[in-house]
Scaffold this motif. Structure first.
Motif, mmCIF file in Angstrom:
data_model
loop_
_atom_site.group_PDB
_atom_site.id
_atom_site.type_symbol
_atom_site.label_atom_id
_atom_site.label_comp_id
_atom_site.label_asym_id
_atom_site.label_seq_id
_atom_site.Cartn_x
_atom_site.Cartn_y
_atom_site.Cartn_z
ATOM 1 N N TYR A 3 0.845 -1.185 0.000
ATOM 2 C CA TYR A 3 0.000 0.000 0.000
ATOM 3 C C TYR A 3 0.886 1.243 0.000
ATOM 4 O O TYR A 3 2.026 1.222 0.484
ATOM 5 C CB TYR A 3 -0.909 -0.003 1.237
ATOM 6 C CG TYR A 3 -2.206 -0.765 1.011
ATOM 7 C CD1 TYR A 3 -2.191 -2.134 0.741
ATOM 8 C CD2 TYR A 3 -3.436 -0.126 1.070
ATOM 9 C CE1 TYR A 3 -3.368 -2.829 0.529
ATOM 10 C CE2 TYR A 3 -4.629 -0.821 0.866
ATOM 11 C CZ TYR A 3 -4.584 -2.176 0.591
ATOM 12 O OH TYR A 3 -5.758 -2.864 0.380
ATOM 13 N N CYS A 9 -3.060 12.503 2.969
ATOM 14 C CA CYS A 9 -2.794 12.209 4.391
ATOM 15 C C CYS A 9 -2.759 13.483 5.232
ATOM 16 O O CYS A 9 -2.097 14.454 4.883
ATOM 17 C CB CYS A 9 -1.459 11.473 4.503
ATOM 18 S SG CYS A 9 -0.922 11.171 6.201
ATOM 19 N N CYS A 15 -3.581 5.084 11.122
ATOM 20 C CA CYS A 15 -3.153 3.894 10.378
ATOM 21 C C CYS A 15 -1.988 3.177 11.043
ATOM 22 O O CYS A 15 -1.932 1.946 11.072
ATOM 23 C CB CYS A 15 -2.771 4.281 8.964
ATOM 24 S SG CYS A 15 -1.484 5.559 8.888
ATOM 25 N N GLY A 42 -4.478 -4.197 4.153
ATOM 26 C CA GLY A 42 -5.563 -3.240 3.980
ATOM 27 C C GLY A 42 -6.064 -2.576 5.250
ATOM 28 O O GLY A 42 -6.964 -1.733 5.188
ATOM 29 N N CYS A 44 -4.732 -0.348 7.128
ATOM 30 C CA CYS A 44 -4.484 1.092 7.148
ATOM 31 C C CYS A 44 -5.551 1.833 6.352
ATOM 32 O O CYS A 44 -6.041 2.884 6.773
ATOM 33 C CB CYS A 44 -3.096 1.402 6.609
ATOM 34 S SG CYS A 44 -2.731 0.681 4.992
ATOM 35 N N ALA A 45 -5.943 1.274 5.224
ATOM 36 C CA ALA A 45 -6.965 1.912 4.400
ATOM 37 C C ALA A 45 -8.294 1.956 5.144
ATOM 38 O O ALA A 45 -9.028 2.949 5.084
ATOM 39 C CB ALA A 45 -7.118 1.164 3.076
ATOM 40 N N ASN A 46 -8.604 0.900 5.874
ATOM 41 C CA ASN A 46 -9.855 0.851 6.626
ATOM 42 C C ASN A 46 -9.847 1.845 7.782
ATOM 43 O O ASN A 46 -10.899 2.351 8.165
ATOM 44 C CB ASN A 46 -10.080 -0.562 7.164
ATOM 45 C CG ASN A 46 -10.409 -1.553 6.063
ATOM 46 O OD1 ASN A 46 -10.951 -1.191 5.029
ATOM 47 N ND2 ASN A 46 -10.073 -2.819 6.290
ATOM 48 N N CYS A 48 -8.164 4.786 7.873
ATOM 49 C CA CYS A 48 -7.902 6.172 7.468
ATOM 50 C C CYS A 48 -9.185 6.972 7.215
ATOM 51 O O CYS A 48 -10.042 6.544 6.443
ATOM 52 C CB CYS A 48 -7.047 6.174 6.202
ATOM 53 S SG CYS A 48 -6.642 7.845 5.648
ATOM 54 N N VAL A 50 -9.443 9.723 5.564
ATOM 55 C CA VAL A 50 -9.441 10.424 4.280
ATOM 56 C C VAL A 50 -9.059 9.521 3.094
ATOM 57 O O VAL A 50 -8.717 9.998 2.015
ATOM 58 C CB VAL A 50 -8.497 11.654 4.323
ATOM 59 C CG1 VAL A 50 -9.014 12.690 5.314
ATOM 60 C CG2 VAL A 50 -7.065 11.262 4.670
ATOM 61 N N ASP A 51 -9.100 8.208 3.323
ATOM 62 C CA ASP A 51 -8.804 7.241 2.257
ATOM 63 C C ASP A 51 -7.462 7.482 1.573
ATOM 64 O O ASP A 51 -7.344 7.352 0.349
ATOM 65 C CB ASP A 51 -9.916 7.256 1.196
ATOM 66 C CG ASP A 51 -11.198 6.599 1.686
ATOM 67 O OD1 ASP A 51 -11.104 5.721 2.553
ATOM 68 O OD2 ASP A 51 -12.287 6.976 1.194
ATOM 69 N N ALA A 54 -3.704 3.412 -0.424
ATOM 70 C CA ALA A 54 -4.292 2.645 -1.509
ATOM 71 C C ALA A 54 -3.275 1.667 -2.039
ATOM 72 O O ALA A 54 -2.068 1.863 -1.889
ATOM 73 C CB ALA A 54 -4.762 3.566 -2.631
#
Ligand code: SF4
Ligand code: SF4
Length: 56
Positions: A3, A9, A15, A42, A44-46, A48, A50-51, A54
């Protein structure tokens, strides 16, 4: 695969605490993921707001 955290950020740090392999550290203006350590889970993506993380 690993990722990557985008410039979206906001350095909240959420994350880093969720990463099971401690691949995330605070960088210059954003958090960064060590690609050699990331296991592509994944979490960290979940975490965050502000998404920013990736799949590269
Ligand atoms: Fe850590 Fe998983 Fe995010 Fe990789 S995808 S940086 S292993 S939380
Ligand atoms: Fe940046 Fe998102 Fe991580 Fe917060 S959770 S430090 S906004 S990548």
């Amino acid at each position: 695969m690993a990722y990557v955290i985008s410039d979206a950020c906001i350095c909240c740090g959420a994350c880093a605490g969720e990463c099971p392999v401690n691949a995330i550290t605070e960088g210059d203006g954003k958090f960064v993921i060590d690609a050699d350590t990331c296991i592509d889970c994944g979490s960290c993506a979940n975490a965050c707001p502000v998404d920013a993380p990736a799949e590269a």
